[in-house]
Design a protein around this motif. Structure first.
Motif, PDB file in Angstrom:
ATOM      1  N   SER A 180     -10.527  -5.757   5.042  1.00  0.00           N
ATOM      2  CA  SER A 180      -9.236  -5.150   5.363  1.00  0.00           C
ATOM      3  C   SER A 180      -8.408  -6.064   6.264  1.00  0.00           C
ATOM      4  CB  SER A 180      -9.437  -3.785   6.011  1.00  0.00           C
ATOM      5  OG  SER A 180     -10.207  -3.885   7.194  1.00  0.00           O
ATOM      6  N   ARG A 181      -9.078  -6.857   7.075  1.00  0.00           N
ATOM      7  CA  ARG A 181      -8.338  -7.818   7.903  1.00  0.00           C
ATOM      8  C   ARG A 181      -7.660  -8.863   7.028  1.00  0.00           C
ATOM      9  NH1 ARG A 181     -10.107 -10.910  13.397  1.00  0.00           N
ATOM     10  NH2 ARG A 181      -8.682 -12.681  13.261  1.00  0.00           N
ATOM     11  N   TRP A 182      -8.375  -9.344   6.015  1.00  0.00           N
ATOM     12  CA  TRP A 182      -7.786 -10.320   5.094  1.00  0.00           C
ATOM     13  C   TRP A 182      -6.596  -9.707   4.366  1.00  0.00           C
ATOM     14  CZ3 TRP A 182      -7.250 -10.551  -0.262  1.00  0.00           C
ATOM     15  CH2 TRP A 182      -6.898 -11.792  -0.790  1.00  0.00           C
ATOM     16  N   VAL A 183      -6.716  -8.443   3.958  1.00  0.00           N
ATOM     17  CA  VAL A 183      -5.612  -7.758   3.290  1.00  0.00           C
ATOM     18  C   VAL A 183      -4.398  -7.699   4.215  1.00  0.00           C
ATOM     19  CG1 VAL A 183      -4.850  -5.593   2.242  1.00  0.00           C
ATOM     20  CG2 VAL A 183      -7.186  -6.408   1.855  1.00  0.00           C
ATOM     21  N   LEU A 184      -4.624  -7.373   5.482  1.00  0.00           N
ATOM     22  CA  LEU A 184      -3.537  -7.357   6.462  1.00  0.00           C
ATOM     23  C   LEU A 184      -2.920  -8.737   6.610  1.00  0.00           C
ATOM     24  CD1 LEU A 184      -1.863  -6.334   8.912  1.00  0.00           C
ATOM     25  CD2 LEU A 184      -3.897  -6.693  10.311  1.00  0.00           C
ATOM     26  N   GLU A 185      -3.762  -9.754   6.735  1.00  0.00           N
ATOM     27  CA  GLU A 185      -3.246 -11.119   6.922  1.00  0.00           C
ATOM     28  C   GLU A 185      -2.397 -11.557   5.734  1.00  0.00           C
ATOM     29  OE1 GLU A 185      -6.706 -13.415   7.777  1.00  0.00           O
ATOM     30  OE2 GLU A 185      -6.798 -12.776   9.874  1.00  0.00           O
ATOM     31  N   PHE A 213      -4.346  -0.670   6.039  1.00  0.00           N
ATOM     32  CA  PHE A 213      -4.595  -1.713   5.049  1.00  0.00           C
ATOM     33  C   PHE A 213      -5.976  -1.626   4.403  1.00  0.00           C
ATOM     34  CE2 PHE A 213      -1.118  -3.157   7.559  1.00  0.00           C
ATOM     35  CZ  PHE A 213      -0.297  -3.812   6.669  1.00  0.00           C
ATOM     36  N   GLY A 214      -6.891  -0.845   4.974  1.00  0.00           N
ATOM     37  CA  GLY A 214      -8.236  -0.743   4.434  1.00  0.00           C
ATOM     38  C   GLY A 214      -8.423   0.511   3.598  1.00  0.00           C
ATOM     39  N   LYS A 215      -9.660   0.725   3.151  1.00  0.00           N
ATOM     40  CA  LYS A 215      -9.997   1.926   2.373  1.00  0.00           C
ATOM     41  C   LYS A 215      -9.744   3.183   3.203  1.00  0.00           C
ATOM     42  CE  LYS A 215     -14.016   0.262   2.297  1.00  0.00           C
ATOM     43  NZ  LYS A 215     -15.486   0.132   2.219  1.00  0.00           N
ATOM     44  N   ALA A 235      -5.981  -2.103   0.067  1.00  0.00           N
ATOM     45  CA  ALA A 235      -7.338  -2.655  -0.054  1.00  0.00           C
ATOM     46  C   ALA A 235      -7.778  -2.697  -1.509  1.00  0.00           C
ATOM     47  CB  ALA A 235      -8.314  -1.815   0.768  1.00  0.00           C
ATOM     48  N   PHE A 236      -7.527  -1.620  -2.238  1.00  0.00           N
ATOM     49  CA  PHE A 236      -7.985  -1.565  -3.629  1.00  0.00           C
ATOM     50  C   PHE A 236      -7.128  -2.450  -4.534  1.00  0.00           C
ATOM     51  CE2 PHE A 236     -10.022   2.055  -1.740  1.00  0.00           C
ATOM     52  CZ  PHE A 236     -11.278   2.025  -2.316  1.00  0.00           C
ATOM     53  N   ASP A 237      -5.836  -2.539  -4.270  1.00  0.00           N
ATOM     54  CA  ASP A 237      -5.000  -3.464  -5.032  1.00  0.00           C
ATOM     55  C   ASP A 237      -5.474  -4.898  -4.823  1.00  0.00           C
ATOM     56  OD1 ASP A 237      -3.471  -1.404  -6.022  1.00  0.00           O
ATOM     57  OD2 ASP A 237      -1.823  -1.683  -4.594  1.00  0.00           O
ATOM     58  N   ALA A 238      -5.864  -5.220  -3.590  1.00  0.00           N
ATOM     59  CA  ALA A 238      -6.319  -6.588  -3.293  1.00  0.00           C
ATOM     60  C   ALA A 238      -7.602  -6.913  -4.037  1.00  0.00           C
ATOM     61  CB  ALA A 238      -6.520  -6.755  -1.790  1.00  0.00           C
TER      62      ALA A 238
END
Length: 315
Positions: free
Chosen positions: A123-128, A239-241, A246-249
């Motif tokens: 989720s951190r990567w998704v945020l970044e 941004f996480g589950k 998160a799921f789109d990523a």
């Protein structure tokens, strides 16, 4: 290293039953579930083994499915290896956000999981990635320990940790919640008061309310973010589950595989199962460790209305 994620807060010590009740209380803030006529007929299995040839890709939650704190589950290491040897596509979709993406990959490699950086979506990567696509202006307060390397966020930032003063918070343009490590009642109160005076963006990498860490549950950023939302006029961005970013990523990393050919495997009805279903995936609930350990699982499913396709104790 001593883990300083809070195991209690304002007289609350989380248990699986308490966490389930908390998720039920915030249900209106989570994605919609499947309508009754689309709910699956749940199959109870001993493990994931009968499903190996049924799906093209497997997406695994981390805590409660692959590990509990620093302890990896040997059966999970073996299952991941088996899937890889069978040519299946494997992803880990984790709400962990304390560590940078590279550090989290190294952590799971060190536990014995043979994964590459592109096979883990945090989720951190998704945020970044969101911050790269949509740069945020101004100075952000980052809620995380010093060890979490907030420089990877790519924003102008100030650490928000116990001891920070109200006037420092009031000067910030927004907040990024990475980790609850070191969080306490004092800093929660100061942040609540600052956001009540002046609502600003709150970006939350980890929406989990709790996380299993061996013999206890720790309180995670989602718990404190929902508390902030209830006490001030803010709408956090998650941004996480179970939320779609998160799921789109993770779907983007799967090269166009039909979501119906993907099995989402997790231990939490309100994050892994609900989010996976909302993304069109099939789902498996793991019960021996993690969020529902010791709970009456059929009763939890009935109360929540979140019905997995499969249930097994371990993968």
């Amino acid at each position: 290293m001593i883990d300083t994620h809070p195991t209690s807060f304002a007289g609350v010590t989380p248990s699986p039953a308490w966490a389930f009740a908390q998720y039920q209380q915030i249900r209106a803030n989570l994605p919609e579930g499947l309508p009754a006529e689309q709910q699956p007929e749940t199959r109870t299995l001993d493990s994931l083994a009968p499903l190996v040839d049924q799906f093209q890709a497997f997406v695994f939650d981390a805590f409660g499915v692959l590990n509990a704190g620093p302890r990896a589950f040997p059966s999970a290491i073996r299952r991941i290896r088996q899937l890889q040897e069978r040519g299946k596509t494997v992803r880990i979709l984790s709400n962990a956000a304390t560590a940078s993406h590279g550090a989290l990959v190294a952590k799971y490699q060190g536990m014995g999981f043979d994964i590459k950086p592109g096979e883990l979506v945090s989720s951190r990567w998704v945020l970044e990635q969101s911050l790269v696509r949509q740069p945020r202006q101004g100075r952000f307060g980052v809620l995380s320990p010093a060890s979490s390397a907030p420089d990877t966020l790519g924003v102008d930032w100030l650490p928000v940790r116990p001891g920070i003063q109200a006037e420092d918070l009031d000067r910030l343009d927004g907040f990024i919640f990475l980790s609850s490590e070191g969080w306490n009642e004092e800093v929660q109160q100061v942040l609540t008061q600052s956001l009540a005076r002046h609502p600003r963006p709150l970006l939350v990498a980890n929406p989990d309310l709790v996380a299993p860490r061996g013999d206890c549950l720790t309180l995670e950023p989602g718990y404190f973010a929902h508390m902030l939302m209830s006490q001030s006029a803010i709408e956090p961005e998650f941004f996480g589950k179970p939320y779609r970013p998160a799921f789109d990523a993770v779907l983007q990393t799967l090269g166009g595989i039909d979501p119906a050919d993907i099995l989402m495997v997790g231990d939490t009805l309100h994050t892994d199962i609900l989010g996976g279903q909302a993304a069109g995936m099939k789902t498996m609930l793991i019960t021996a460790e993690g969020a529902l350990q010791g709970m009456d699982v059929p009763d939890c499913i009935a109360q929540s209305g979140i019905v997995p396709d499969f249930i097994a104790p371990l993968i």
